[in-house]
Design an enzyme around this catalytic site. Structure first.
Site, PDB file in Angstrom:
ATOM      1  N   GLU A 142      -5.621  -7.888  -2.503  1.00 25.55           N
ATOM      2  CA  GLU A 142      -5.068  -8.877  -4.386  1.00 25.55           C
ATOM      3  C   GLU A 142      -3.464  -8.834  -3.547  1.00 25.55           C
ATOM      4  OE1 GLU A 142      -5.157  -8.686  -8.899  1.00 25.55           O
ATOM      5  OE2 GLU A 142      -6.128  -6.729  -7.495  1.00 25.55           O
ATOM      6  N   LYS A 168      -1.111   0.456  -6.770  1.00 31.13           N
ATOM      7  CA  LYS A 168      -0.219  -0.745  -7.281  1.00 31.13           C
ATOM      8  C   LYS A 168       0.885  -0.606  -8.639  1.00 31.13           C
ATOM      9  CE  LYS A 168      -2.534  -3.363  -4.640  1.00 31.13           C
ATOM     10  NZ  LYS A 168      -2.909  -4.411  -4.201  1.00 31.13           N
ATOM     11  N   ARG A 219     -11.222   6.222  -0.577  1.00 32.43           N
ATOM     12  CA  ARG A 219     -10.317   5.776   0.241  1.00 32.43           C
ATOM     13  C   ARG A 219      -9.392   7.393   0.579  1.00 32.43           C
ATOM     14  NH1 ARG A 219      -7.883   3.133  -4.711  1.00 32.43           N
ATOM     15  NH2 ARG A 219      -9.521   1.975  -4.565  1.00 32.43           N
TER      16      ARG A 219
HETATM   17  P1  ATP Z   1      -4.221  -0.190  -5.360  1.00 29.66           P
HETATM   18  O1  ATP Z   1      -5.455   0.452  -6.956  1.00 29.66           O
HETATM   19  O2  ATP Z   1      -3.633   0.600  -5.176  1.00 29.66           O
HETATM   20  O3  ATP Z   1      -3.623  -1.712  -6.129  1.00 29.66           O
HETATM   21  P2  ATP Z   1      -6.282  -1.726  -4.546  1.00 29.66           P
HETATM   22  O4  ATP Z   1      -8.140  -1.565  -4.589  1.00 29.66           O
HETATM   23  O5  ATP Z   1      -6.629  -2.518  -6.255  1.00 29.66           O
HETATM   24  O6  ATP Z   1      -5.575  -0.274  -4.465  1.00 29.66           O
HETATM   25  P3  ATP Z   1      -6.660  -4.248  -3.148  1.00 29.66           P
HETATM   26  O7  ATP Z   1      -5.348  -4.783  -2.780  1.00 29.66           O
HETATM   27  O8  ATP Z   1      -7.388  -5.016  -4.019  1.00 29.66           O
HETATM   28  O9  ATP Z   1      -6.266  -2.743  -4.011  1.00 29.66           O
HETATM   29  O10 ATP Z   1      -6.944  -3.737  -1.792  1.00 29.66           O
HETATM   30  C1  ATP Z   1      -7.132  -3.845  -0.386  1.00 29.66           C
HETATM   31  C2  ATP Z   1      -7.899  -3.469   0.090  1.00 29.66           C
HETATM   32  O11 ATP Z   1      -7.569  -2.230   0.747  1.00 29.66           O
HETATM   33  C3  ATP Z   1      -9.563  -2.729  -0.189  1.00 29.66           C
HETATM   34  O12 ATP Z   1     -10.549  -3.469   0.451  1.00 29.66           O
HETATM   35  C4  ATP Z   1      -8.958  -1.778  -0.666  1.00 29.66           C
HETATM   36  O13 ATP Z   1     -10.561  -1.152  -0.164  1.00 29.66           O
HETATM   37  C5  ATP Z   1      -8.397  -1.342   0.181  1.00 29.66           C
HETATM   38  N1  ATP Z   1      -7.792   0.007  -0.441  1.00 29.66           N
HETATM   39  C6  ATP Z   1      -6.616  -0.114  -0.667  1.00 29.66           C
HETATM   40  N2  ATP Z   1      -6.458   0.982  -1.476  1.00 29.66           N
HETATM   41  C7  ATP Z   1      -6.723   2.143  -0.804  1.00 29.66           C
HETATM   42  C8  ATP Z   1      -6.766   3.324  -0.356  1.00 29.66           C
HETATM   43  N3  ATP Z   1      -5.845   4.750  -0.608  1.00 29.66           N
HETATM   44  N4  ATP Z   1      -7.527   4.382   0.963  1.00 29.66           N
HETATM   45  C9  ATP Z   1      -7.954   3.030   1.949  1.00 29.66           C
HETATM   46  N5  ATP Z   1      -8.197   2.183   1.161  1.00 29.66           N
HETATM   47  C10 ATP Z   1      -7.745   1.487   0.475  1.00 29.66           C
HETATM   48 MG    MG Z   2      -7.023  -4.246  -6.976  1.00 27.20          MG
END
Ligand code: ATP
Ligand code: MG
Length: 560
Positions: free
Chosen positions: A35, A270, A260
């Protein structure tokens, strides 16, 4: 990857099995779906290495897709930053960059199909009411009073939602699944919300936006994704994604969930990273203390070290917490093989070698990298006046101190033995300002012909040739939290006040005046360093990427 080193994690085992039964006509197609609401962090790197790594291992494809269903938070800066990060890590996506918003028209058509099939309805309950009707998971929910609207009425209302006739939040389109399902995600989840908001790509075309749940699986399906890899929190959403693609009768990607990455002594969401940026706790998304890809990159991490880290931690289905030191160990190992060894003095103390002629200099030959014979040698100027590290001299040394002391002898790195004859102090403060020494010309090879031994070897730079620099030293962004922190405790209380220490007036070997952004150095005895992006011709600035040993962990233990 060669056959011997090919990873056999549980996801690759699933893919191997799918290929063995001829599923998806032998295709392997993954995607990385961020995202664009911030810069990527080391957790995303795990997902990137997994998705792009699988595509590479199986001769498949991996898409880069921006999940831009949320019109308010997305920014073009993040979109570009994310593309840059993926490429920097060494990966390239298949074809054009994709956006969830590419299929907004198609999703609208899909929604019409579900309405016509009696599987979706327009609901007038408020968000709070929807929550009440849904109930707790332990009890069946209650049907919305709007659940049995006719297909015609639903089609009419949905079109008017799209045309902007209703205010934000007044209606939703919901899937008609099962208000008694034990999985809450199946209790008639929202597919569309009304939001009169501008979107970074579709502009003002839409005033209804699809939910993430309604978008995600269909995007995967339309892109022909075979294995949709995501983190564990989406496990409970899988039945819903399956319900959507099955009821639409479209390609069914297989979702696989993994744990994760969680790292000690840092934050990874983020939202929290943005809080640090906005709150001025760090200098931006690429502050070298940040666990972001841009931060790690500026700190001096290499793409190889991050890929190796991701390979080392592997993928599992069990949540765990990885020590930050594991990441540091990877960059240390990579830089040990590749970094040029140089000398730098962070806290300079002047040494005058009284028996070395003033105005004369000689070159000492240094090995650029003992781990890499190809790296060769270089000449380092030596003369009457040197700088040594203030901590390499002690007037009243404790037992076991093997460096320079009054009347004592020490070896200079790749140089002579020197002996300290006199300590000059500031008459006001008593601070040691200079050491008057003599050198033994017979010890040029680092050994004394008479066989006398010195125990310590210290680094130095020639005072006449040294270049000045600012050096930035880093520690963990967050200190270890207390044993049982209360849930209300602000996580920012753990911010480490010493996460950045700026050293001005460091004296570096002259070769460092020509450092470029891609050069990596080991400042002997001090750690691995690289040029910071803020450096100019008149002001060198270096970042310490990592110390030579895991001194931080030791320090923490000592203080525990
Ligand atoms: P954040 O909470 O840091 O914003 P998110 O999951 O909302 O993380 P996205 O941009 O939606 O962030 O994630 C893009 C991809 O990265 C998704 O497939 C997510 O599952 C993966 N991802 C995000 N954080 C992690 C992590 N800590 N370990 C492994 N994969 C991750
Ligand atoms: Mg997200």
């Amino acid at each position: 990857m060669s056959q011997e080193t090919k990873s056999t994690d549980f996801i690759r085992q699933i893919i191997d099995h799918d290929l063995s039964i001829g599923k998806n006509q032998g295709r392997v197609h993954t995607r990385f779906p961020p995202e664009p609401n911030g810069y990527l962090h080391i957790g995303h790197a795990k997902s990137i290495c997994l998705n792009f790594g699988i595509a590479a291992d199986y001769g498949g494809k991996c898409n880069l897709r921006f999940d831009d269903t949320n019109p308010e938070t997305e920014e073009t800066e993040y979109v570009e930053g994310i593309m840059d990060d993926v490429r920097w890590l060494g990966f390239e996506w298949d074809g054009e960059v994709k956006y969830a918003s590419d299929i907004f028209d198609q999703l609208y058509e899909f929604a019409l199909k579900l309405i016509r099939d009696g599987k979706a309805y327009v609901c007038d309950l408020t968000a709070a009411e929807v929550g009440q009707y849904r109930g707790p998971w332990s009890e069946p929910g209650q049907d919305s009073p709007y659940r049995n609207r006719s297909v015609e009425e639903n089609l009419d209302l949905f079109e008017r939602m799209k045309n902007g006739e209703f205010p934000d939040g007044s209606r939703t389109l919901r899937a008609k699944i099962d208000m008694a399902a034990s999985n809450m995600n199946l209790r008639d989840p929202a597919m569309y919300r009304i939001r009169h908001a501008h979107h970074h790509r579709t502009g003002d075309k839409w005033c209804i936006y699809p939910t993430y749940d309604w978008t995600h699986g269909q995007t995967d399906s339309l892109e022909g994704i075979t294995h949709s890899i995501c983190t564990l929190e989406f496990e409970q959403h899988r039945p819903l994604y399956d319900w959507f693609v099955e009821n639409l009768g479209i390609h069914h990607p297989q979702q696989i969930e993994f744990a994760r990455l969680n790292l000690t002594n840092t934050v990874m969401s983020k939202r929290r990273l943005l809080e640090l940026v906005r709150g001025g706790n760090v200098a931006g998304w690429d502050d070298p203390r940040m666990p972001t890809i841009v931060g790690l990159r500026r700190r001096g991490y290499t793409p190889e070290s991050i890929r190796n880290f991701c390979a080392r931690i592997g993928v599992t289905k069990a949540n765990s917490l990885t020590e930050y030191g594991v990441l540091e160990q990877e960059i240390r190992e990579h830089l040990n093989k590749t970094a040029t060894r140089v000398m730098a003095v962070l806290d300079p103390l002047r040494v005058v070698i009284e028996n070395y002629p003033a105005g004369e200099f000689e070159n000492r030959e240094f090995i650029n990298n003992p781990e890499d014979p190809e790296a060769g040698t270089r000449q380092v100027p030596f003369g009457r006046e040197l700088f040594i590290e203030r901590s390499d001299f002690m007037e009243n040394p404790p037992k076991g101190y093997f460096r320079l002391v009054p009347g004592g002898e020490v070896r200079l790195r790749y140089g002579y033995f020197i002996k300290c004859n006199e300590v000059i102090k500031d008459p006001q403060t008593g601070e040691v300002v200079e050491l008057r020494c003599t050198y033994d010309p017979e010890t040029s090879g680092g050994k004394a012909p008479d066989g006398r031994k010195v125990k310590g070897t210290i680094h130095w730079v020639s005072a006449n040739h040294a270049v000045d620099a600012e050096v930035r030293l880093y520690e963990a962004l967050l200190l270890d939290p207390p044993e049982n922190p209360s849930p209300e405790r602000d996580w920012k209380e753990d911010l480490n006040p010493n996460s950045l220490v700026v050293v001005k007036g460091a004296k570096l070997e002259p070769v460092l005046a020509t450092a470029t952004m891609s050069d990596r150095y080991q400042f002997e005895r001090l750690g691995y360093f690289c040029l910071d992006k803020s450096a100019t011709e008149s002001q060198l600035v270096f970042n310490r990427t990592v110390t030579l040993k895991d001194s931080w962990a030791k320090e923490q233990k000592k203080n525990a």
